[in-house]
Design a protein around this motif. Structure first.
Motif, PDB file in Angstrom:
ATOM      1  N   ALA A 176       0.838  -1.203   0.000  1.00  0.00           N
ATOM      2  CA  ALA A 176       0.000   0.000   0.000  1.00  0.00           C
ATOM      3  C   ALA A 176       0.868   1.246   0.000  1.00  0.00           C
ATOM      4  N   MET A 177       1.928   1.227   0.818  1.00  0.00           N
ATOM      5  CA  MET A 177       2.822   2.389   0.877  1.00  0.00           C
ATOM      6  C   MET A 177       3.502   2.598  -0.470  1.00  0.00           C
ATOM      7  N   ALA A 178       3.886   1.510  -1.111  1.00  0.00           N
ATOM      8  CA  ALA A 178       4.513   1.640  -2.427  1.00  0.00           C
ATOM      9  C   ALA A 178       3.546   2.298  -3.400  1.00  0.00           C
ATOM     10  N   ARG A 179       2.270   1.909  -3.300  1.00  0.00           N
ATOM     11  CA  ARG A 179       1.315   2.445  -4.267  1.00  0.00           C
ATOM     12  C   ARG A 179       1.006   3.913  -4.051  1.00  0.00           C
ATOM     13  N   VAL A 180       1.108   4.410  -2.821  1.00  0.00           N
ATOM     14  CA  VAL A 180       0.819   5.835  -2.609  1.00  0.00           C
ATOM     15  C   VAL A 180       2.095   6.678  -2.625  1.00  0.00           C
ATOM     16  N   SER A 181       3.258   6.052  -2.836  1.00  0.00           N
ATOM     17  CA  SER A 181       4.499   6.830  -2.862  1.00  0.00           C
ATOM     18  C   SER A 181       4.512   7.717  -4.099  1.00  0.00           C
ATOM     19  N   ARG A 182       5.286   8.810  -4.017  1.00  0.00           N
ATOM     20  CA  ARG A 182       5.316   9.751  -5.136  1.00  0.00           C
ATOM     21  C   ARG A 182       6.726   9.921  -5.713  1.00  0.00           C
ATOM     22  N   SER A 183       7.730   9.407  -5.010  1.00  0.00           N
ATOM     23  CA  SER A 183       9.108   9.619  -5.448  1.00  0.00           C
ATOM     24  C   SER A 183       9.354   8.985  -6.814  1.00  0.00           C
ATOM     25  N   PRO A 184      10.026   9.704  -7.716  1.00  0.00           N
ATOM     26  CA  PRO A 184      10.302   9.127  -9.038  1.00  0.00           C
ATOM     27  C   PRO A 184      11.185   7.890  -8.955  1.00  0.00           C
ATOM     28  N   TRP A 185      12.051   7.824  -7.928  1.00  0.00           N
ATOM     29  CA  TRP A 185      12.936   6.663  -7.778  1.00  0.00           C
ATOM     30  C   TRP A 185      12.137   5.386  -7.550  1.00  0.00           C
ATOM     31  N   LEU A 186      10.977   5.520  -6.973  1.00  0.00           N
ATOM     32  CA  LEU A 186      10.221   4.320  -6.588  1.00  0.00           C
ATOM     33  C   LEU A 186       9.247   3.877  -7.675  1.00  0.00           C
ATOM     34  N   MET A 187       9.316   4.507  -8.834  1.00  0.00           N
ATOM     35  CA  MET A 187       8.388   4.150  -9.919  1.00  0.00           C
ATOM     36  C   MET A 187       8.340   2.655 -10.194  1.00  0.00           C
ATOM     37  N   PRO A 188       9.506   1.988 -10.331  1.00  0.00           N
ATOM     38  CA  PRO A 188       9.432   0.536 -10.611  1.00  0.00           C
ATOM     39  C   PRO A 188       8.661  -0.213  -9.528  1.00  0.00           C
ATOM     40  N   LEU A 189       8.869   0.232  -8.280  1.00  0.00           N
ATOM     41  CA  LEU A 189       8.181  -0.418  -7.167  1.00  0.00           C
ATOM     42  C   LEU A 189       6.663  -0.242  -7.307  1.00  0.00           C
ATOM     43  N   ARG A 190       6.258   0.973  -7.696  1.00  0.00           N
ATOM     44  CA  ARG A 190       4.825   1.225  -7.880  1.00  0.00           C
ATOM     45  C   ARG A 190       4.259   0.318  -8.969  1.00  0.00           C
ATOM     46  N   VAL A 191       5.006   0.205 -10.069  1.00  0.00           N
ATOM     47  CA  VAL A 191       4.537  -0.636 -11.166  1.00  0.00           C
ATOM     48  C   VAL A 191       4.372  -2.077 -10.694  1.00  0.00           C
ATOM     49  N   VAL A 192       5.390  -2.551  -9.967  1.00  0.00           N
ATOM     50  CA  VAL A 192       5.320  -3.927  -9.465  1.00  0.00           C
ATOM     51  C   VAL A 192       4.108  -4.092  -8.549  1.00  0.00           C
ATOM     52  N   ALA A 193       3.911  -3.108  -7.675  1.00  0.00           N
ATOM     53  CA  ALA A 193       2.805  -3.209  -6.722  1.00  0.00           C
ATOM     54  C   ALA A 193       1.461  -3.272  -7.447  1.00  0.00           C
ATOM     55  N   VAL A 194       1.310  -2.443  -8.487  1.00  0.00           N
ATOM     56  CA  VAL A 194       0.043  -2.427  -9.221  1.00  0.00           C
ATOM     57  C   VAL A 194      -0.169  -3.765  -9.937  1.00  0.00           C
ATOM     58  N   ILE A 195       0.868  -4.221 -10.615  1.00  0.00           N
ATOM     59  CA  ILE A 195       0.733  -5.495 -11.337  1.00  0.00           C
ATOM     60  C   ILE A 195       0.443  -6.631 -10.358  1.00  0.00           C
TER      61      ILE A 195
END
Lengths: 243, 282
Positions: free
Chosen positions: B95-114
């Protein structure tokens, strides 16, 4: 003419804390009663008791000749005749301004949607909110929200309007636009009981001012007397602080 | 304060209030009894009731299967507790990965969504199959190949996705002004999340969270398909040998008994939080 609303020996406590103690008050049709006093003096609680939002601990409240402090009274029927506006606006954020204003007329009073919308639009227009009807409350400024809340309360044609420090959360420059509506309603003959910190306004519109102190109405009288020649030392002290 | 005594009018009113309360209690009791009696009559007067009674509600079979189920249910409880612990951690991280905004964490967000999209789309029972039979076949070094381990892992993977979405909805329900006021104090986004947003979010999502955990408790039964000899497998075993389905009822009762305390605990917790935070606010 008998009074529209009477309060006699009203007492309200939360546990050990007595918030209202032996409060008596009489409101005639077209009266504008201003409740003044410092925070915690019981102004809001008194208004909430009048609308049966609180169970009282003693005393009698009558409205239109009927005792409403009787537990068998249908609180909903009573509230449908009394309008109330709160300090924090309490508009429903998921509805548009127009929907906020037509909810009670449609669901409580059985008014059909076109008529309810017509009346709401007319009132919104009168109070300068015609352009805001389709917006959601959070898109409005504080002053606009509070005006919308007033319109919502007026849409049901209440016999009595209770206003609970409706300008306390507003910027000074926005206070005027809200009070203008109240003033207009007052001169149109609406019966009102309002708690307020706006002394100049109270002096202007009130037919009678009550000073509350520690849960008691310490002094009541016409604004000309209360504001210029208060009887009680406490009232004098309070006014010295706020004026 | 002490010189006040209720007036006669108030005493009368209190009597009326008491009477009204009693009336409400009476109606509530009468209606409840009525509904249950009628339901009971409908069931017991149905034509097949004697058969159902013999096959599903046989007291001797209940008694005989009880000790084995009692032993086996501990496996469910163990699985549930282990899974719950990891689910809470993983779900919060997702959940934290999905609400993060940092550009560095983009891959993490993608992984979390998938991850949430894919995992939530797969029936849990399939995940259990795939994990319990597929993972050991990989012959990975250092990982156990017991069905218990992989069935639990499948539950963790599956439920983390659901619970992550519950957490995320809670995080997003906190008013933006809370973000603004925390950041105005100089807190970083991470600190804001940790100290301001998540504590409020978690409180709000306790009821749906409980929902998922009750569901998880029951889904520990899916481990049976992976060959874990837990309560449902034990009951099935008994029914196959004795041609009587009563053990299923016994297992059902066990699951109910397990979930009720959890539900009451959550009710109590939410009520306490409300009391504390809304004291005086109206």
């Amino acid at each position: 003419m008998s009074a529209l609303l009477t309060v006699e020996g009203l007492r309200k406590s939360y546990g050990e804390k007595v918030v209202l103690d032996d409060v008596s008050l009489s409101v005639d049709q077209h009266d504008v009663i201003c409740l003044i006093g410092s925070s915690g003096s019981g102004k809001s609680t008194l208004l909430r008791c009048l609308n049966l939002l609180e169970d009282i601990d003693d005393g009698i409240i009558t409205f239109d000749g009927q005792e409403i402090s009787d537990p068998r009274v249908d609180a909903r029927a009573l509230r449908s005749r009394i309008g109330m506006v709160f300090q924090a606006y309490n508009l429903f954020p998921h509805l548009t301004v127009l929907e906020n204003c037509t909810l009670a007329p449609r669901k409580v009073h059985g008014v059909r949607r076109p008529e309810a919308e017509e009346r709401a639009r007319e009132l919104l227009a009168r109070f300068g909110l015609a352009d805001q009807a389709a917006k959601h409350p959070d898109q409005l400024s504080g002053g606009q929200q509070q005006r919308a809340a007033l319109v919502r309360a007026l849409c049901t044609n209440p016999t009595l309007l209770l206003l609970d420090e409706i300008t306390a959360a507003l910027d000074p420059e926005l206070v005027g636009e809200v009070l203008e509506i109240v003033r207009a309603e007052a001169s149109a003959g609406m019966t009102m009981v309002l708690a307020t910190h706006e002394m100049a306004f109270a002096r202007d519109v009130a037919t009678s001012v009550c000073f509350l102190h520690e849960g008691r109405i310490l002094e009541q009288g016409p604004p000309s007397q209360i504001f210029t020649d208060p009887r009680e030392e406490r009232t004098r002290q309070f006014l010295a602080r706020v004026l | 304060m002490s010189d006040w005594s209720p007036s006669q009018h108030e005493l009368d009113r209190q009597r009326v209030r008491t009477r009204l309360q009693r009336r409400s209690a009476l109606i509530a009791t009468a209606m409840t009894l009525l509904v249950f009696v009628v339901l009971g009559l409908i069931v017991t007067s149905s034509p097949g009731w004697p058969n159902v009674k013999a096959y599903f509600f046989s007291w001797p079979d209940a008694k005989e299967s009880f000790p084995d189920i009692w032993d086996a249910i501990w496996l469910n409880i163990k699985m549930f507790l282990i899974a719950e612990f990891f689910i809470l951690i993983f779900a919060m991280l997702i959940a934290m990965a999905r609400v993060s905004r940092s550009p560095w964490l983009m891959p993490l967000r993608v992984v979390a969504v998938i991850y949430t999209d894919v995992v939530r789309g797969i029936p849990t029972i399939l995940l259990v199959y795939l994990f319990a039979f597929g993972m050991p076949a990989l012959e990975l070094q250092g990982l156990p190949d017991s069905p218990f381990f992989w069935a639990t892992a499948a539950l963790i993977v599956s439920y983390s996705a659901y619970v992550a979405e519950v957490f995320r909805s809670g995080i997003e329900s906190v008013h933006p002004s809370q973000w603004a006021s925390a950041q105005a104090l100089g807190l970083t986004r991470g600190q804001t999340l940790r100290h301001v947003i998540i504590p409020q979010a978690v409180r709000r999502v306790v009821p749906p969270l409980l929902n998922d955990f009750v569901s998880l408790q029951k889904d520990t039964a899916l481990a049976a398909v992976a060959g874990v000899f837990e309560a449902v497998a034990t009951a099935r075993d008994y029914t196959l040998y004795n041609f009587n389905f009563t053990p299923y009822i016994v297992v059902a009762c066990f699951f109910i008994v397990m979930t009720v305390p959890l539900a009451r605990l959550c009710d109590w917790l939410t009520a306490r939080m409300r009391r504390r935070e809304l004291a005086g606010a109206r």
